[in-house]
Scaffold this motif. Structure first.
Motif, mmCIF file in Angstrom:
data_model
loop_
_atom_site.group_PDB
_atom_site.id
_atom_site.type_symbol
_atom_site.label_atom_id
_atom_site.label_comp_id
_atom_site.label_asym_id
_atom_site.label_seq_id
_atom_site.Cartn_x
_atom_site.Cartn_y
_atom_site.Cartn_z
ATOM 1 N N UNK A 94 0.926 -1.248 -0.025
ATOM 2 C CA UNK A 94 -0.238 0.070 0.029
ATOM 3 C C UNK A 94 0.675 1.315 -0.183
ATOM 4 N N UNK A 95 1.979 1.111 0.766
ATOM 5 C CA UNK A 95 2.935 2.333 0.804
ATOM 6 C C UNK A 95 3.471 2.641 -0.955
ATOM 7 N N UNK A 96 3.911 1.435 -1.234
ATOM 8 C CA UNK A 96 4.021 1.583 -2.655
ATOM 9 C C UNK A 96 3.187 2.123 -3.674
ATOM 10 N N UNK A 97 1.879 1.852 -3.488
ATOM 11 C CA UNK A 97 0.855 2.422 -4.383
ATOM 12 C C UNK A 97 0.697 3.841 -4.049
ATOM 13 N N UNK A 98 0.497 4.082 -2.853
ATOM 14 C CA UNK A 98 0.839 5.674 -2.272
ATOM 15 C C UNK A 98 1.895 6.259 -3.101
ATOM 16 N N UNK A 99 3.186 5.770 -3.184
ATOM 17 C CA UNK A 99 4.207 6.523 -3.760
ATOM 18 C C UNK A 99 4.053 6.596 -5.410
ATOM 19 N N UNK A 100 3.388 5.752 -5.974
ATOM 20 C CA UNK A 100 3.119 5.742 -7.347
ATOM 21 C C UNK A 100 2.163 6.501 -7.615
ATOM 22 N N UNK A 101 1.083 6.747 -6.813
ATOM 23 C CA UNK A 101 0.036 7.655 -7.110
ATOM 24 C C UNK A 101 0.523 9.131 -6.918
ATOM 25 N N UNK A 102 1.335 9.289 -5.883
ATOM 26 C CA UNK A 102 1.869 10.517 -5.736
ATOM 27 C C UNK A 102 2.583 10.864 -6.938
ATOM 28 N N UNK A 103 3.746 10.002 -7.302
ATOM 29 C CA UNK A 103 4.474 10.443 -8.654
ATOM 30 C C UNK A 103 3.630 10.864 -9.665
ATOM 31 N N UNK A 104 2.429 10.233 -10.065
ATOM 32 C CA UNK A 104 1.827 10.517 -11.184
ATOM 33 C C UNK A 104 0.507 11.625 -10.509
ATOM 34 N N UNK A 105 0.644 12.216 -9.552
ATOM 35 C CA UNK A 105 -0.327 13.098 -8.933
ATOM 36 C C UNK A 105 -0.910 14.126 -10.084
ATOM 37 N N UNK A 106 0.044 14.800 -10.666
ATOM 38 C CA UNK A 106 -0.567 15.998 -11.527
ATOM 39 C C UNK A 106 -1.259 15.248 -12.888
ATOM 40 N N UNK A 107 -0.814 14.149 -13.301
ATOM 41 C CA UNK A 107 -1.392 13.382 -14.436
ATOM 42 C C UNK A 107 -2.681 12.967 -13.960
ATOM 43 N N UNK A 108 -2.927 12.261 -12.885
ATOM 44 C CA UNK A 108 -4.289 11.977 -12.300
ATOM 45 C C UNK A 108 -5.159 13.209 -12.076
#
Ligand code: NAD
Length: 502
Positions: A94-108
């Motif tokens: 779940x932490x890795x998922x949070x990191x991944x979402x954060x890395x792509x925050x602007x695109x999302x």
């Protein structure tokens, strides 16, 4: 006097034509099943429309019961292995998922705004809250314990085991497509379940993008997405014999349909439904602060918000002054397309059907003698824009004050004494949230007890914390999102008893 339509139109900010996203930013237009994108069995598609101008934006598969069955089979196959992982292991994922979402925050965020018409400030907040929900659940699942084991019958040791439920079906709405999906996915995976999610047919794009982004972080089959309409795909999830719980965020009607479809298999049902939150403003309240708070709480996400403070009950002695403050706030909103810059606060409504629903409420209110102190109209031109509105002279029991409008519309009713305020606040089939505005600390402590809502704010409205539960009473459904209570809802406890007499 209602604000003239032309002055509102003059303030509509339009983008310069540059798109928020391009075709390359979208995930494949397919279901996400068993760790990969797969075409739908029917070959049919559904249109996804840009709410700023009504044009076709994307197409996704129109899922069938067969598509659901394949996804459920994948989730069933994955559940034993994922369910046996220890909390630390799931927490790390779940932490890795949070990191991944954060890395792509602007695109999302840009994709969410492109699909829903939301202002970027709302989409960016949605993504930030999504990241924090994953982080909270990653920590909380490690801290969750059960009652200590002990002997409660002589020579018998009782142990409480906490187990995942198995496979959870998830159905999400269009108002916060990514965030409402994450409110389910994070605790459901943290508790050791696998899942199949159906996003709203209007707003599936960030859910598919999320699946693409996290595909390599989760074992195949743990998380699956099937796009399609409610009765077909959502209905199949609700009735499916291999699904152990169905969790829906949506309208009361969809909640009823899901609960009915789930009843044959007696699966657990988790429902987060509509709201019509009363905002009770007493004569001793800080009126300016209440109005300033409602600028956000009543109109965030263009009022398409289940907890929106959309039904003001104000003491008759301060009603005029309060309305003056509120109208002052609402007149200064920046309305526009998400492409028109970071200052835009109010966007279009999500779809033509919803736009017509909201403007229908406004037209019927006008016909019934309700007055718009500001706004009160659709905004002519491309897209599904409705002027931010304050409705006054609202009689007790008026349709606009009773039903969930789900647009940038706040109604104002008056009351004469506290008992009337409480009884009118409670006289709604909904029970999601409410707020009380008073400088009297005894009243502020006492009144929440008398209000039949899952969240009651005092001198605030629509402030959420991921550590605290979000859940309604009465017609707003049952089941808790967020907090450790969500982990409780998405797991089961088993009593194991050992006879140890020698
Ligand atoms: P909706 O009920 O129209 O749709 C929600 C989801 O349910 C969609 O995915 C839809 O396809 C599906 N659905 C529709 N009919 C179904 C059926 N027969 N069986 C299974 N699934 C079905 O709601 P919406 O218009 O997308 O969202 C707005 C509603 O959601 C509002 O009422 C709002 O208050 C509510 N909401 C509640 C919360 C909360 O936390 N309580 C949060 C957000 C939105």
């Amino acid at each position: 006097m209602a604000q003239s339509v032309s002055s509102i139109q003059a303030r509509i900010r339009r983008g310069d034509g540059s798109p928020l996203v391009t075709a390359g930013d979208l995930a494949p237009s397919e279901h996400f099943v068993d760790g990969g994108f797969r075409p739908g069995k029917s070959g049919r598609t559904m249109d996804v429309v840009n709410p700023c101008d009504g044009t076709l934006f994307a197409q996704v598969p129109e899922g069938t019961a067969e598509d659901v069955d394949l996804a459920v089979a994948a989730a069933v196959a994955a559940k034993a292995t994922w369910g046996r992982t220890v909390p630390k292991e799931r927490s790390e994922v779940l932490h890795r998922i949070a990191d991944r979402v954060e890395e792509h925050a602007e695109a999302l965020a840009r994709l969410e705004s492109a699909n829903t018409g939301k202002p970027l400030m709302v989409s960016r907040d949605d993504v930030a809250q999504s990241v924090d929900t994953f982080r909270f659940m990653a920590g909380a699942c490690r801290a969750l314990t059960t009652a200590a084991s002990g002997d409660y019958a002589p020579d018998h040791l009782s142990v409480i085991r906490r187990e995942p439920l198995g496979v959870v079906g998830i159905v999400t709405p269009w108002n916060y497509p990514l965030l409402m999906a994450v409110w389910k996915i994070a605790p459901i995976l943290a508790a050791g379940n696998t899942c199949v999610l159906k996003p709203s047919e209007q707003t599936p794009l960030t859910t598919l993008k999320f699946a693409e982004l996290v595909a390599d972080l989760l074992p195949a089959g743990v998380f699956n997405v099937v796009t399609g309409d409610g009765p077909t795909v959502g209905g199949r999830l609700a009735e499916h014999p291999d699904i152990d719980m169905i969790a829906l965020t949506g309208s009361v009607g969809s909640g009823r349909a899901v609960a009915r479809a789930a009843s044959d298999t007696l699966k657990r049902v988790h429902l987060e439904l509509g709201g019509k939150a009363p905002v009770i403003v007493f004569e001793d309240a800080d009126l300016a602060a209440a109005a300033e708070s409602l600028r956000v709480a009543g109109y965030w996400n263009s009022g398409q918000e289940c907890g929106a403070g959309c039904r003001v009950l104000v003491h008759e002695s301060v009603a005029e002054e309060f309305v003056g403050h509120l109208v002052g706030q609402v007149e200064t909103f920046v309305v526009g397309e998400p492409t028109a810059g970071d200052e835009v606060e109010i966007g279009p409504l999500v779809s033509r059907a919803h736009f017509e629903r909201v403007t229908g409420y406004l037209e019927r209110a006008r016909a019934a003698g309700v007055r718009a102190a500001v706004g009160g109209t659709r905004i002519e031109g491309p897209g599904f824009f409705v002027a931010p509105t304050v409705l006054v002279d609202v009689p007790e029991g008026a349709e606009c004050a009773r039903e969930e409008i789900f647009g940038p519309v706040v109604t104002v009713e008056t009351f004469g004494d506290e008992a009337a305020a409480v009884s009118r606040a409670n006289s709604t089939p909904y029970g999601l949230s409410a707020s009380v505005w008073t400088e009297n600390s005894r009243r502020g402590l006492d009144l929440p007890d008398r209000l039949d809502f899952g969240t009651v704010w005092v001198n605030a409205h629509l402030v959420l914390a991921n550590e605290m539960p979000w859940a309604g009473f009465k017609g707003s459904g049952y089941g808790r999102d967020l907090s450790v209570y969500a982990l409780d809802d998405y797991s089961r406890t088993k009593h194991v008893m050992h006879h140890h007499a020698r």
